[in-house]
Scaffold this active site. Structure first.
Site, mmCIF file in Angstrom:
data_model
loop_
_atom_site.group_PDB
_atom_site.id
_atom_site.type_symbol
_atom_site.label_atom_id
_atom_site.label_comp_id
_atom_site.label_asym_id
_atom_site.label_seq_id
_atom_site.Cartn_x
_atom_site.Cartn_y
_atom_site.Cartn_z
ATOM 1 C CG ASP A 199 -1.905 1.104 1.273
ATOM 2 O OD1 ASP A 199 -1.965 1.867 0.296
ATOM 3 O OD2 ASP A 199 -2.629 1.224 2.265
ATOM 4 C CG ASP B 212 -5.886 -5.077 2.028
ATOM 5 O OD1 ASP B 212 -5.477 -4.541 3.076
ATOM 6 O OD2 ASP B 212 -6.462 -4.440 1.122
#
Length: 376
Positions: free
Chosen positions: A92, A271
């Protein structure tokens, strides 16, 4: 990176595919365990591979940048060498973490200035620096830098936020083109679609990202405080615009029910910290519903945590024993619960894939969402 669509359910948008990276092949739909600081909290790499059967894990740019620092990771030869995980990794960009800092961060055209949550030191993330950091980390899939729009943002704020994210995306793409991977594998940049809960903005965002050739696309800024019905509605706006031959990643979502509902709407990748975070606090997910293992009702229940579920290797501890560990504050309790939940999530997407390939997904999903939402 290569994505091949194997089947789409006839009465659903649910898809089964194969995503190939230089570190291995991923069968979609897939859930990706979150390893914020480079490791999935409380879980050995061997257990991720052998028991949980994870195919890809996450790292986080913000946390890894602050500690241990990207120079250390680069000296190790990248995150794969540093943490011992030889499968695919996604990072990320840190946009969500910067968003969550609230008053100790400030956004501008240049980027995001923020104070470290560790020691209060000042830092600046720009689209260019975030790409450079992710080059050093060496993930197979890296995310563009974005502003995560709050779930309760009004239209004007969401519109300005989206425009900033789009300008930042263009800079991320330029930086990717100017730089090369530092290690011997390909890195793919996924743009992130923002726009709050406003269909017109989400549609604009989806069309903007698809104008940029990418190996996959992410849907961000959901599950950040907005009602679930709005999250599902935004997925329904975005997915028909996205290319069918590219993977779709819904960031930070969510409960087992959320995942099945999103798969039904055409999402491929997920996720969330929920399996491990909730597990550490005594919440267990099973095929028949949710267990709060702290409840006294489990004190003398010597049956396995999920007797009707898949056989998780070495995890057939009784509810009574796991409750004892949790109430006692034993580290093993948090580890068992985390491992159980992750194994369950990976089983869930694997079974969803099986149902999609058999073209029985819709009926199975309608039964499962009722069971999974129950409190036992």
């Amino acid at each position: 990176m290569d994505f091949t669509l194997k089947n789409t359910a006839s009465n659903s948008e649910a898809r089964a595919g194969i995503l190939k990276t230089d570190h291995g092949t991923i069968e979609t739909p897939i859930f990706m365990p979150v390893g914020t600081a480079g490791s999935v909290k409380g879980i050995h790499v061997r257990d991720l591979k052998d028991d949980i059967e994870a195919q890809i894990i996450l790292g986080n740019t913000y946390h890894l940048y602050l500690r241990p620092g990207t120079d250390i990771i680069e000296q190790a030869g990248g995150l794969h060498k540093f943490n011992g995980w030889d499968g695919p990794i996604l990072t990320d960009s840190g946009g969500y973490q910067v968003f969550s800092l609230g008053d100790i961060r400030k956004l501008s055209e240049e980027g995001a200035k923020f104070q470290s949550h560790i020691d209060g030191s000042s830092h600046l993330f720009t689209p260019e620096s975030v790409i450079d950091i992710q080059r050093k980390i060496g993930a197979d899939i890296i995310m563009a830098f974005d502003e995560c729009t709050p779930g309760d943002a009004d239209f004007d704020y969401a519109k300005k936020s989206l425009a900033l994210t789009q300008r930042w995306l263009d800079r991320c793409v330029n930086q990717m083109e100017k730089t090369s991977p530092l290690y011997s594998h390909h890195q793919s940049l996924f743009p992130i679609i923002q726009g709050g809960v406003y269909p017109a903005l989400r549609e604009e965002a989806a069309r903007h990202v698809t104008s940029i050739p990418s190996d996959g696309y992410a849907i961000g800024g959901l599950s950040v405080g907005e009602p679930e019905k709005d999250m599902y509605a935004m997925i329904e706006v975005v997915n028909p615009i996205l290319p069918k031959d590219k993977p779709r990643y819904l960031m930070g979502v969510g409960t087992p029910v959320n995942i099945l509902q999103a798969i039904d709407r055409g999402v491929d990748m997920f996720d969330c910290v929920m399996p491990t975070r909730n597990g550490r606090n005594g919440m267990l997910f099973t095929r028949n519903g949710i267990i709060n293992i702290r409840n006294k009702k489990w004190a003398d229940d010597f049956s396995p945590v999920d007797p009707d579920g898949p056989s998780y290797v070495d995890l057939n501890y009784s509810k009574a024993f796991l409750r004892h560990l949790t109430i006692s504050g034993e580290m093993l309790g948090a580890q068992i619960a985390s491992q159980h939940n992750l194994a369950f999530y990976l089983w869930l997407v694997k079974e969803a894939r099986r149902q999609i390939l058999a073209d029985t997904f819709k009926e199975w999903k309608e039964e499962m969402v009722v069971k999974l939402a129950q409190r036992l």
